[in-house]
Scaffold this active site. Structure first.
Site, PDB file in Angstrom:
ATOM      1  N   GLY A 162       0.847  -1.197   0.000  1.00 32.22           N
ATOM      2  CA  GLY A 162       0.000   0.000   0.000  1.00 32.22           C
ATOM      3  C   GLY A 162       0.870   1.230   0.000  1.00 32.22           C
ATOM      4  O   GLY A 162       2.056   1.157   0.358  1.00 32.22           O
ATOM      5  N   CYS A 187       5.236  -6.179   1.690  1.00 35.01           N
ATOM      6  CA  CYS A 187       5.606  -4.759   1.721  1.00 35.01           C
ATOM      7  C   CYS A 187       4.862  -4.044   2.867  1.00 35.01           C
ATOM      8  O   CYS A 187       5.107  -4.340   4.034  1.00 35.01           O
ATOM      9  CB  CYS A 187       5.340  -4.130   0.355  1.00 35.01           C
ATOM     10  SG  CYS A 187       6.166  -2.555   0.142  1.00 35.01           S
ATOM     11  N   TYR A 188       3.907  -3.171   2.552  1.00 34.69           N
ATOM     12  CA  TYR A 188       3.141  -2.516   3.628  1.00 34.69           C
ATOM     13  C   TYR A 188       2.513  -3.570   4.536  1.00 34.69           C
ATOM     14  O   TYR A 188       2.481  -3.412   5.759  1.00 34.69           O
ATOM     15  CB  TYR A 188       2.030  -1.653   3.003  1.00 34.69           C
ATOM     16  CG  TYR A 188       1.176  -0.896   4.003  1.00 34.69           C
ATOM     17  CD1 TYR A 188       1.538   0.370   4.438  1.00 34.69           C
ATOM     18  CD2 TYR A 188      -0.001  -1.451   4.507  1.00 34.69           C
ATOM     19  CE1 TYR A 188       0.754   1.073   5.348  1.00 34.69           C
ATOM     20  CE2 TYR A 188      -0.791  -0.760   5.418  1.00 34.69           C
ATOM     21  CZ  TYR A 188      -0.407   0.507   5.835  1.00 34.69           C
ATOM     22  OH  TYR A 188      -1.179   1.195   6.736  1.00 34.69           O
ATOM     23  N   HIS A 228       8.170  -7.523  -3.598  1.00 32.92           N
ATOM     24  CA  HIS A 228       6.917  -7.941  -4.239  1.00 32.92           C
ATOM     25  C   HIS A 228       7.125  -9.249  -5.000  1.00 32.92           C
ATOM     26  O   HIS A 228       7.599  -9.232  -6.138  1.00 32.92           O
ATOM     27  CB  HIS A 228       6.422  -6.837  -5.179  1.00 32.92           C
ATOM     28  CG  HIS A 228       5.928  -5.649  -4.431  1.00 32.92           C
ATOM     29  ND1 HIS A 228       4.628  -5.540  -3.993  1.00 32.92           N
ATOM     30  CD2 HIS A 228       6.559  -4.536  -3.993  1.00 32.92           C
ATOM     31  CE1 HIS A 228       4.478  -4.408  -3.330  1.00 32.92           C
ATOM     32  NE2 HIS A 228       5.644  -3.774  -3.311  1.00 32.92           N
ATOM     33  N   GLU A 249       4.920 -10.953  -6.270  1.00 32.88           N
ATOM     34  CA  GLU A 249       3.891 -11.101  -7.307  1.00 32.88           C
ATOM     35  C   GLU A 249       4.282 -10.500  -8.650  1.00 32.88           C
ATOM     36  O   GLU A 249       3.626 -10.767  -9.659  1.00 32.88           O
ATOM     37  CB  GLU A 249       2.567 -10.480  -6.823  1.00 32.88           C
ATOM     38  CG  GLU A 249       2.547  -8.966  -6.623  1.00 32.88           C
ATOM     39  CD  GLU A 249       3.112  -8.502  -5.268  1.00 32.88           C
ATOM     40  OE1 GLU A 249       3.896  -9.245  -4.655  1.00 32.88           O
ATOM     41  OE2 GLU A 249       2.785  -7.383  -4.846  1.00 32.88           O
ATOM     42  N   SER A 292     -22.399  -6.133 -26.714  1.00 34.87           N
ATOM     43  CA  SER A 292     -21.694  -5.018 -27.333  1.00 34.87           C
ATOM     44  C   SER A 292     -20.782  -5.503 -28.446  1.00 34.87           C
ATOM     45  O   SER A 292     -20.249  -4.718 -29.205  1.00 34.87           O
ATOM     46  CB  SER A 292     -20.864  -4.291 -26.279  1.00 34.87           C
ATOM     47  OG  SER A 292     -19.781  -5.115 -25.894  1.00 34.87           O
ATOM     48  N   GLY A 293     -20.559  -6.818 -28.501  1.00 31.84           N
ATOM     49  CA  GLY A 293     -19.604  -7.331 -29.478  1.00 31.84           C
ATOM     50  C   GLY A 293     -18.198  -7.384 -28.889  1.00 31.84           C
ATOM     51  O   GLY A 293     -17.286  -7.930 -29.492  1.00 31.84           O
ATOM     52  N   GLY A 294     -18.018  -6.823 -27.692  1.00 34.84           N
ATOM     53  CA  GLY A 294     -16.724  -6.886 -27.015  1.00 34.84           C
ATOM     54  C   GLY A 294     -16.563  -8.244 -26.326  1.00 34.84           C
ATOM     55  O   GLY A 294     -17.494  -9.056 -26.316  1.00 34.84           O
ATOM     56  N   VAL A 295     -15.372  -8.448 -25.742  1.00 35.20           N
ATOM     57  CA  VAL A 295     -15.063  -9.765 -25.184  1.00 35.20           C
ATOM     58  C   VAL A 295     -15.975 -10.129 -24.004  1.00 35.20           C
ATOM     59  O   VAL A 295     -16.526 -11.230 -23.953  1.00 35.20           O
ATOM     60  CB  VAL A 295     -13.590  -9.814 -24.690  1.00 35.20           C
ATOM     61  CG1 VAL A 295     -13.231 -11.191 -24.172  1.00 35.20           C
ATOM     62  CG2 VAL A 295     -12.655  -9.410 -25.791  1.00 35.20           C
ATOM     63  N   ASP A 296     -16.152  -9.194 -23.075  1.00 32.91           N
ATOM     64  CA  ASP A 296     -16.824  -9.564 -21.828  1.00 32.91           C
ATOM     65  C   ASP A 296     -18.288  -9.942 -22.050  1.00 32.91           C
ATOM     66  O   ASP A 296     -18.747 -10.986 -21.573  1.00 32.91           O
ATOM     67  CB  ASP A 296     -16.735  -8.424 -20.807  1.00 32.91           C
ATOM     68  CG  ASP A 296     -15.296  -8.025 -20.541  1.00 32.91           C
ATOM     69  OD1 ASP A 296     -14.406  -8.838 -20.842  1.00 32.91           O
ATOM     70  OD2 ASP A 296     -15.067  -6.908 -20.057  1.00 32.91           O
ATOM     71  N   SER A 297     -19.028  -9.090 -22.779  1.00 34.36           N
ATOM     72  CA  SER A 297     -20.444  -9.428 -22.964  1.00 34.36           C
ATOM     73  C   SER A 297     -20.573 -10.659 -23.859  1.00 34.36           C
ATOM     74  O   SER A 297     -21.500 -11.458 -23.690  1.00 34.36           O
ATOM     75  CB  SER A 297     -21.242  -8.240 -23.504  1.00 34.36           C
ATOM     76  OG  SER A 297     -20.836  -7.904 -24.801  1.00 34.36           O
ATOM     77  N   SER A 298     -19.637 -10.857 -24.791  1.00 37.29           N
ATOM     78  CA  SER A 298     -19.702 -12.041 -25.657  1.00 37.29           C
ATOM     79  C   SER A 298     -19.515 -13.315 -24.856  1.00 37.29           C
ATOM     80  O   SER A 298     -20.232 -14.302 -25.056  1.00 37.29           O
ATOM     81  CB  SER A 298     -18.604 -12.004 -26.715  1.00 37.29           C
ATOM     82  OG  SER A 298     -18.664 -10.818 -27.427  1.00 37.29           O
ATOM     83  N   LYS A 311      -9.501 -10.538 -16.817  1.00 37.67           N
ATOM     84  CA  LYS A 311      -9.671 -10.503 -18.284  1.00 37.67           C
ATOM     85  C   LYS A 311      -9.075 -11.749 -18.964  1.00 37.67           C
ATOM     86  O   LYS A 311      -9.702 -12.322 -19.854  1.00 37.67           O
ATOM     87  CB  LYS A 311      -8.984  -9.249 -18.832  1.00 37.67           C
ATOM     88  CG  LYS A 311      -9.323  -8.938 -20.262  1.00 37.67           C
ATOM     89  CD  LYS A 311     -10.603  -8.151 -20.325  1.00 37.67           C
ATOM     90  CE  LYS A 311     -10.941  -7.650 -21.690  1.00 37.67           C
ATOM     91  NZ  LYS A 311     -12.167  -6.831 -21.654  1.00 37.67           N
TER      92      LYS A 311
END
Ligand code: XMP
Length: 513
Positions: free
Chosen positions: A56, A83-84, A170, A172, A224-230, A369
């Site tokens: 943080g 870290c924090y 870190h 990660e 929408s034709g985008g990845v998520d809604s598809s 994603k």
């Protein structure tokens, strides 16, 4: 989710989401939740095996520093502070943290002091790690020992008896060598979590859940034709087939042939109802004489909602509204800092108002994603849909600077299509993060043949980015830029000049409006 084995308490680090991704990548479901979560809240997670305290930006000794419910240390669940997170764990357990003289930002060498520590199983000494801290630990907390150091600081601590571990670096980020191994050591050896997370498991689980929730009711989804809604549509249609109806609104602000492409792809691929609504005239009319970008966004958002509302009313039996909300949206909206400035009021065609009388169905809200893409792949979605660049909700409306007209939208569609086709030809489309064209509200003088021209300028933009928060202009080959420019000027009437935008973000944003 009842499957959560590892919880990440978020203290505001830019790497918090990465922590969660790393844990999932090694096959264990993890969730990011607020640092204000109490021990009592955590007890509700029946499968909880470990807790990670993220990094943080503040100092643990600051007056208003983010803290932790001390009872969490008595849950007898392993904890890793990063870290924090390490400094907070140390400070609360009797250690001391101070501003360092030698601050470490960037690469540092890790010297392991206790090679037998579980956290360092299969980790070799003198590894490169990624540091990013101004404060450092100067007094060990009670019951802890130092297990590693760097040239400038105590780099790792542990209290094996209480299963509490801290790392100043870190693990990660990819710059930390063997960082994933350290996370594996914590998750599998120390927390004894079970491997149970893969996209196949997710799909089976979700399909079952959607069937149980939806029963015989109907679902409506704004595609929408985008990845998520598809991907959301594909997953829901796998579960309930024709009980799903997708609405695809042609706003007049779509790319070339987009409505046709989307309709073709979806009606062939899936067993669902899909309806195309041509509302372009309505959108152009509402945008007449509007120049301000924020006004345009609001108008486009409202028009979309109006069209969708009308369609929803026609579907008398729809009880659920499905949306392609994904995990970063969920984290972002829950941890939004009220003091942060609004740059643009992003709206997504999935972002519909609350006053629609539906229950929400958001099957992707726990996924990142890349996980969404993987689910899409497993469900048989076309690679072209899965790997598409992001396209903003307001569409070409924010790529036509100042007033939006059909004439300009038509010009822009042609220009955009030439640019994107060329990126495919040069095998660069999947190597850049987002590419598009913008039409400017200025005309300039040119010469074609022996004639004077006075036409629009278009700007091409292509960026490379990991998270779309910062971005650099793509170093496109000159040859490609020349070829695109020549083709645009020769084929698209109304344009006589092409420029390439090399502004990074910040200070620029990716879209021009
Ligand atoms: P900016 O322009 O803010 O964009 O650097 C970052 C990313 O977000 C996309 N974008 C939007 N997406 N609705 C969306 O769904 C919007 O209103 C919107 N505005 C920008 C942009 O294309 C880029 O990927």
């Amino acid at each position: 989710m009842e499957d959560t084995q590892i919880i990440i308490l978020d203290y505001g680090s830019q790497y918090t989401q990465l922590l969660s991704r790393r844990v999932r990548e090694i096959g264990v479901f993890s969730e990011v939740i607020s640092f204000t979560t109490t021990a009592i809240d955590l007890k509700k997670y029946k499968n909880l095996k470990g807790i990670i305290l993220s990094g943080g930006p503040s100092s643990v000794y600051a007056q208003d520093a983010y803290t932790i419910d001390k009872e969490i240390f008595n849950l007898n669940i392993p904890i890793l502070g990063v870290c924090y997170g390490m400094q907070l764990m140390a400070e609360i357990n009797g250690g001391k943290v101070e501003l360092a003289d030698n601050q470490e930002f960037g690469k540092a060498t890790l010297f392991i002091d206790k090679t037998s520590d579980k956290l360092f199983k299969n980790i070799s000494d003198k590894k490169q790690v990624w540091m990013s801290h101004a404060d450092h630990l100067i007094k060990m907390p009670e019951g802890f020992e130092q297990i590693a150091h760097s040239d400038a600081s105590i780099a790792a601590i542990s209290n094996d008896a209480k299963k509490m571990y801290g790392i100043q670096f870190h693990a990660e980020v990819t710059h930390t060598q063997e960082g994933t191994q350290m996370i594996e050591n914590f998750v599998y050896d120390i927390c004894e979590a079970k491997k149970d997370w893969s996209m196949n498991i997710f799909i089976d689980h979700k399909v079952k859940e959607i069937k149980e929730v939806v029963k015989k009711e109907e679902v409506i989804l704004g595609l929408s034709g985008g990845v998520d809604s598809s991907v959301a549509a594909a997953l829901i249609s796998k579960a309930i087939g024709k009980q799903l109806t997708c609405i695809f609104v042609d706003t007049g602000l779509l790319r070339k042939d987009e409505a046709k492409k989307v309709m073709d792809a979806y009606s062939k691929l899936f067993d669902m109802n899909i309806k195309l609504v041509d509302a372009s005239d309505q959108f152009y009319k509402a945008l007449e004489n509007v120049k301000d970008p924020e006004d345009k966004r609001k108008i486009i958002g409202k028009q979309f909602v109006d069209v969708f509302n009308e369609q929803a009313k026609l579907m008398k039996n729809a009880k659920f509204l499905a949306q392609g909300t994904i995990y970063p949206d969920v984290i972002e909206s829950s941890s939004k800092n009220h003091s942060s400035k609004m740059i643009k009021s992003h709206h997504n065609v999935g972002g519909l108002p609350d006053n629609l009388n539906f229950e929400l169905l958001e099957p992707l809200r726990t996924l990142f994603k890349d996980e969404v893409r993987e689910v899409g792949k497993q469900l048989g979605l076309d690679e072209k849909i899965i790997n598409r660049h992001p396209f903003p909700g307001p569409g070409l409306g924010i790529r036509i600077i100042n007033e939006v007209t059909k004439e300009k939208a038509d010009i822009l569609r042609e220009v955009d299509d030439i640019f994107i086709s060329k990126l495919f030809k040069y095998d660069l489309y999947n190597k850049v993060s987002q590419a598009f064209a913008t039409i400017l509200p200025v005309k300039t003088v040119g010469v074609m043949g022996d004639n004077r021209t006075y036409d629009y300028v278009v700007a091409l933009r292509s960026v490379n980015t990991i998270d779309f928060m910062t971005a650099n202009a793509s170093h496109l080959p000159w040859e490609l830029l020349e070829e695109v420019t020549n083709e645009i000027i020769n084929k698209v009437s109304g344009v006589n000049r092409v420029v390439y935008d090399i502004t990074s973000k910040p200070p620029g944003t990716i879209e021009w409006e």
